[in-house]
Write an enzyme that holds these catalytic residues in place. Structure first.
Site, PDB file in Angstrom:
ATOM      1  CG  HIS A  38      45.967  38.122  35.077  1.00 59.90           C
ATOM      2  ND1 HIS A  38      44.947  38.063  34.153  1.00 59.90           N
ATOM      3  CD2 HIS A  38      46.588  36.916  35.049  1.00 59.90           C
ATOM      4  CE1 HIS A  38      44.938  36.856  33.592  1.00 59.90           C
ATOM      5  NE2 HIS A  38      45.927  36.146  34.113  1.00 59.90           N
ATOM      6  CB  SER A  69      55.279  67.910  41.312  1.00 62.16           C
ATOM      7  OG  SER A  69      54.224  68.563  42.006  1.00 62.16           O
TER       8      SER A  69
END
Length: 457
Positions: free
Chosen positions: A134, A264
């Protein structure tokens, strides 16, 4: 793969079919001369595509355009090109030849990727790391064991691709609606020669099997099954690449990042997992294509309708091209994954104290303590440590608390929290998987595993 699905390969394959048909018909008594076949072979790979393009503008029929273009080069054989055949003899059989080779290329890529990952799994077979269920911290595993989960998905995909290859058959000379009526007429009603023709053409194309019955086309169910297999690979690659993106965010494992690579244009510090992101993008595209062949198979009318053609010409090549590109990327990533053991250890250490409490409890009980009282002590200390972590952003000091508690004075807390004690049989599972599952793949694809991959992908 791009070359494989290009016009040159496709139309050369068409011509190989006309040669195979002429040879088989000659062998069974049709009046076709050796000189005619020699002329066909002479120009089999000498494609006059511009001529075919001009014919198609006039005739509005791709197969007949290429019949005429081939005939211009082979004037002596013009009259016997495509003898007794329908367009789907050319297009469908050629597609099956191309699909067969494309599946072989995919199998090689899969095997090469699995073998690259096997080296990574072996190297990190025993490196403890935090496992997740999970996406919440769970019982530890090892970096190598996690990699075997990725590999096993790809192994199952390889099994499916190999199965599809094994099941792939030839349409051969089934005739206009699958009844072989034109060939029965060509051989003056001799059904045995019609059956021999079908078998010989298939053999010349390298097929051992022939589809038992067809309409005008080979069963479109086959395309659906093949796209299911390619989509399955996409599902596996998407899952692996997503895991790597999550691990990169945790700074535990990263894909290769080159010296001058820019993450970036604005944030100079960024190390974006661009290969993994691209794998996800390509894989998602292939998964999205899965439905088209399924709908095509479901909507074929009677013996055939032409709404399959344009769809197939887009979907099948694009699915193979995208999966090939995604596998090239994944092979490159697997070849250079970077692991940060110190960060992995730190992240594990932050959660391990909570996971170790059961072992500590059992040892304290064995030393003579009261199980219920000890359990309460651990609960109180755990809650206090958790509040410190959450509210103050401080380190998990649960182990220090237990060391200072006289109820646990006889316990070696540090030994009880050795990470390697919490990974079960993970290292041995890696060894067994590499030997039992990957070993046979290595044997089958030994000569294929060194497929070169451009590092600048």
């Amino acid at each position: 793969m791009a070359t494989h699905w290009g016009n040159t390969r496709r139309f050369a394959t068409w011509r190989s079919l006309w040669v195979a048909l002429a040879e088989a018909e000659q062998e069974l008594g049709i009046a076709i001369t050796d000189d005619q076949i020699r002329q066909l072979k002479q120009f089999q790979d000498d494609l006059n595509l511009d001529v075919a393009k001009d014919y198609e503008k006039k005739l509005r029929h791709d197969v007949m355009a290429h019949v005429h273009a081939y005939g211009d080069q082979c004037p002596d054989a013009r009259g016997i090109i495509h003898l007794g055949a329908t367009s789907c003899f050319i297009t469908d059989n050629a597609d099956l030849v191309l699909i067969r080779q494309a599946l072989r290329l995919v199998a090689r890529r899969l095997a090469a990727t699995i073998l690259r990952m096997a080296e990574f799994a072996q190297q990190h077979r025993a490196l403890p790391c935090l496992a997740f269920t999970h996406f919440q911290p769970a019982q530890p595993t090892t970096v190598g064991k996690r990699c075997t989960l990725w590999m096993y998905d790809l192994v199952l995909d390889l099994v499916e691709v190999e199965h599809r290859l094994d099941q792939l058959a030839c349409r051969s000379t089934k005739g206009t609606t699958g009844t072989q009526a034109s060939f029965l007429e060509l051989f003056s009603g001799d059904a045995d020669k019609v059956r021999q023709l079908e078998k010989r053409v298939a053999e010349k194309l390298g097929f051992e099997k022939i589809y038992a019955v067809t309409g005008q086309t080979y069963p479109r169910k086959v395309d659906s099954q093949i796209l299911d297999a390619l989509s399955g690979i996409g599902q596996s690659l998407h899952k692996i690449a997503t895991d790597l993106r999550l691990l990169a965010g945790r700074k535990e494992v990263e894909e290769p990042f080159e010296k001058h690579q820019i993450g970036s244009s604005a944030m100079a510090y960024k190390r974006n997992p661009m290969r993994s992101e691209r794998i996800c993008a390509l894989s998602r595209f292939v998964i999205s294509l899965q439905s088209s062949p399924a709908m095509t198979a479901a909507t074929q009318w009677m013996e055939r309708t032409l709404d399959d053609s344009a769809n197939r010409r887009l979907v099948i090549p694009q699915a193979f091209l995208a999966i090939d590109a995604a596998l090239v990327l994944m092979q490159n990533v697997a070849d250079g994954m970077v692991v940060y053991p110190a960060t992995i250890a730190r992240n594990l250490a932050a959660e391990l104290p909570f996971m170790a409490t059961e072992n500590i409890l059992m040892q304290a009980v064995s030393a003579g303590g009261d199980r219920q009282e000890l359990h309460e002590q651990i609960r109180v200390h755990s809650q206090a440590a958790a509040q410190r972590v959450k509210n103050e952003g401080a380190d998990n000091d649960l182990l220090d608390r237990l060391k200072q508690d006289t109820a646990f004075s006889g316990i070696d807390v540090d030994a009880a929290t050795d990470p390697s004690a919490f990974v079960g049989r993970a290292p041995q599972q890696v060894d067994e998987f590499l030997g039992d599952v990957v070993g046979p793949i290595r044997q089958r694809y030994q000569s294929e595993s060194d497929l070169s991959v451009d590092v600048h992908v």
